[in-house]
Design a protein around this motif. Structure first.
Motif, PDB file in Angstrom:
ATOM      1  N   VAL A 230       0.853  -1.190   0.000  1.00 38.10           N
ATOM      2  CA  VAL A 230       0.000   0.000   0.000  1.00 38.10           C
ATOM      3  C   VAL A 230       0.886   1.235   0.000  1.00 38.10           C
ATOM      4  O   VAL A 230       1.671   1.441   0.932  1.00 38.10           O
ATOM      5  N   THR A 231       0.743   2.066  -1.036  1.00 34.14           N
ATOM      6  CA  THR A 231       1.548   3.286  -1.135  1.00 34.14           C
ATOM      7  C   THR A 231       0.727   4.548  -0.894  1.00 34.14           C
ATOM      8  O   THR A 231       1.294   5.633  -0.809  1.00 34.14           O
ATOM      9  N   ASP A 232      -0.578   4.416  -0.801  1.00 35.62           N
ATOM     10  CA  ASP A 232      -1.450   5.556  -0.489  1.00 35.62           C
ATOM     11  C   ASP A 232      -2.274   5.165   0.736  1.00 35.62           C
ATOM     12  O   ASP A 232      -3.348   4.568   0.633  1.00 35.62           O
ATOM     13  N   VAL A 233      -1.756   5.524   1.909  1.00 33.67           N
ATOM     14  CA  VAL A 233      -2.370   5.085   3.162  1.00 33.67           C
ATOM     15  C   VAL A 233      -3.749   5.695   3.334  1.00 33.67           C
ATOM     16  O   VAL A 233      -4.702   5.019   3.768  1.00 33.67           O
ATOM     17  N   ALA A 242      -6.174   7.178   8.735  1.00 38.87           N
ATOM     18  CA  ALA A 242      -4.777   7.357   8.374  1.00 38.87           C
ATOM     19  C   ALA A 242      -4.053   8.352   9.273  1.00 38.87           C
ATOM     20  O   ALA A 242      -2.814   8.384   9.296  1.00 38.87           O
ATOM     21  N   ARG A 243      -4.798   9.141  10.030  1.00 37.81           N
ATOM     22  CA  ARG A 243      -4.170  10.125  10.913  1.00 37.81           C
ATOM     23  C   ARG A 243      -3.338   9.422  11.979  1.00 37.81           C
ATOM     24  O   ARG A 243      -3.767   8.459  12.596  1.00 37.81           O
ATOM     25  N   GLY A 244      -2.166   9.943  12.182  1.00 44.62           N
ATOM     26  CA  GLY A 244      -1.293   9.389  13.208  1.00 44.62           C
ATOM     27  C   GLY A 244      -0.448   8.221  12.752  1.00 44.62           C
ATOM     28  O   GLY A 244       0.388   7.729  13.515  1.00 44.62           O
ATOM     29  N   ILE A 245      -0.627   7.745  11.524  1.00 44.93           N
ATOM     30  CA  ILE A 245       0.192   6.646  11.011  1.00 44.93           C
ATOM     31  C   ILE A 245       1.447   7.234  10.381  1.00 44.93           C
ATOM     32  O   ILE A 245       1.389   7.909   9.348  1.00 44.93           O
ATOM     33  N   ASP A 246       2.579   7.002  11.010  1.00 46.72           N
ATOM     34  CA  ASP A 246       3.848   7.569  10.570  1.00 46.72           C
ATOM     35  C   ASP A 246       4.556   6.582   9.647  1.00 46.72           C
ATOM     36  O   ASP A 246       5.636   6.075   9.955  1.00 46.72           O
ATOM     37  N   ALA A 247       3.924   6.279   8.538  1.00 40.88           N
ATOM     38  CA  ALA A 247       4.501   5.361   7.559  1.00 40.88           C
ATOM     39  C   ALA A 247       3.925   5.702   6.196  1.00 40.88           C
ATOM     40  O   ALA A 247       2.707   5.874   6.054  1.00 40.88           O
ATOM     41  N   ASP A 248       4.771   5.822   5.207  1.00 46.64           N
ATOM     42  CA  ASP A 248       4.325   6.146   3.855  1.00 46.64           C
ATOM     43  C   ASP A 248       3.933   4.903   3.070  1.00 46.64           C
ATOM     44  O   ASP A 248       3.152   4.990   2.130  1.00 46.64           O
TER      45      ASP A 248
END
Length: 482
Positions: A230-233, A242-248
């Protein structure tokens, strides 16, 4: 992409020591004589290793004939099918004639001319007299789901695929869902049915607690096994989740996958997940119970890298849990809580850079007091001195193949050391293998050495021969035997 977690040398050593403890090989076997000496250095190619692994699994992870690919499902959250690797197709499956559906369910629509469509497959008559199972088959399951009653091929397939032979039980009915909605319907039916809530959920079937087996209803996630990168969280999870997810970049894998299937998808992509060191381990127990993988020293345990999970609650409700949304407590509980809080149908793990290469050397230590003592001393020194989290060492005493390059090799009680170096794409100055492990053999006589050079996606196959199916299994207490 989430960066490497900060680990000092002491923390890395602690992670590696924990990993070492888990890799002590325990297996109940018939009497085995002393190991013959194999005084050679063998470079084992991957096809030979895969052939051995196929024989060891006995085809337990083969695809059941007549079952459509996952892409046939309407579940958009897992649109990319993951097929079982070819090296898990060792044995013949039941003839296709025995897998034809015996029930159909009408697909309701506004058109009076719509013909009835094939419903889920059922083998046996366990739904007769059980209104919950009857409703499940008629309205609850997708057309590509299956149910196997006690004694049917599907039920026997489920009972036989547990890693520990003492774990599998003759379930009254086994449901094979194809979508998260199927899982939801099966949980609701379990609460309403004749079994009175005696339900178990099984993913990879490597657990030895018995929690994944039942004589009532079993939900077998074998065919919820897709993996995607997944490249578009935000597009995947929604802006709020998706807020707060520190991963691209995330690796999304369904709860019924095994790590060989995940690795087959990420291979060559530049991304990887922290996964099990043996490919036929399931992702579910691994990702909820700990997750000590090859890359744990560099990036931490898998449970700490799960940033979101799609979970079916016991009520049947399907939710997404993250650290920042209203289900944050559910994601927290799943970090070590196993399957006690619902069924995870999709895990979202923060991706890590795919290692550029894997070099492994496996040494069999001579059975002399001097060599055994030197090996233990050198292993302890390695954990004290190693500063490269991508170079790991395993020390094991147990029943291990005498010659890992021979698919027919017998097992014997041996002491082995395995040094593994994973190419760190971010560190051009990473020490070479010989530098890191140069003193490991000081004062140690070895009777055999096997060398592997493989891509990272194949690394989890290298230990598989030491963990065969068809034996009683246990890691502690009265379950363990010599």
């Amino acid at each position: 992409m989430a960066g490497r977690q900060p680990h000092d040398a002491a923390a890395a050593a602690t992670s590696l020591i924990r990993a070492l403890a888990v890799l002590v090989y325990l297996a109940a076997t018939s009497a085995v004589g002393p190991p013959p000496v194999v005084p050679v250095t063998a470079t084992t190619n991957l096809p030979v290793l895969m052939a051995r692994n196929a024989a060891l699994t006995g085809g337990l992870y083969r695809r059941i004939p007549s079952m459509p690919d996952y892409a046939s499902s309407t579940d958009a959250a897992a649109s990319t099918p993951t097929t079982t690797p070819a090296y898990y197709t060792a044995t013949a499956a039941p003839s296709s004639s025995s897998w034809s559906p015996s029930r159909t369910a009408s697909i309701h629509s506004n058109s009076c001319t719509t013909a009835p469509q094939p419903g889920p497959t059922i083998q046996g008559t366990c739904a007769d007299g059980d209104y919950a199972l009857t409703d499940l088959l008629s309205y609850g399951l997708s057309p590509f789901a299956s149910v196997g009653c006690r004694g049917s091929d599907l039920q026997l397939y489920n009972q036989a695929r547990y890693w520990g032979t003492q774990i599998g039980l003759p379930a009254t009915a086994v449901v094979f869902p194809r979508t998260k909605e199927d899982v939801s319907a099966a949980l609701v039916a379990a609460a309403r049915g004749a079994g009175g809530g005696d339900v178990a959920v099984v993913g990879g079937a490597h657990g030895v607690t018995g929690a994944a087996a039942s004589t009532g209803l079993v939900i077998d996630l074998s065919f919820l096994n897709a993996t995607r990168i997944v490249t578009d969280v935000a597009a995947e999870l929604g802006t709020v989740n998706a807020r707060g997810i520190d991963a691209d970049v995330l690796v999304a894998y369904q709860g019924g996958a095994i790590w060989s299937q995940v690795n087959a998808v990420t291979a060559g992509s530049g991304y990887a997940a922290v996964g099990a060191r043996v490919g036929n381990v399931g992702v579910g127990g691994f990702s909820t119970g700990g997750g000590i993988g090859f890359l744990a020293g560099a990036y931490g345990y898998a449970v700490d890298r799960i940033v979101a999970a799609e979970v079916v609650l016991p009520s049947g409700e399907v939710v997404v849990a993250t650290d920042a949304n209203e289900r944050a407590d559910l994601l927290w509980a799943r970090r070590g809580g196993g399957g006690q809080f619902g069924v995870v149908t999709t895990f979202y793990q923060a991706a890590v850079p795919e290692p550029t290469s894997v070099e492994m050397h496996v040494w069999t230590v001579a059975d002399t007091p001097e060599s055994q003592a030197a090996a233990m001393t050198n292993v302890a020194c390695f954990f004290d001195e190693n500063s490269d989290p991508f170079s790991v060492l395993y020390y094991a005493v147990g029943y291990i193949p005498v010659n890992a390059s021979d698919p027919q090799s017998p097992y014997a009680l041996q002491t082995v050391m395995a040094g593994v170096r994973f190419g760190d794409a971010s560190n051009a100055a990473q020490p070479p293998f010989d530098t890191t492990f140069g003193h490991l053999l000081d004062g140690v006589a070895v009777t055999a050495e096997v060398t592997y050079t493989v891509p990272f996606s194949a690394a989890a196959e290298l230990f598989a021969s030491s963990f065969p199916y068809g034996l009683r299994r246990g890691f502690y207490g009265p379950q363990t035997t010599r």
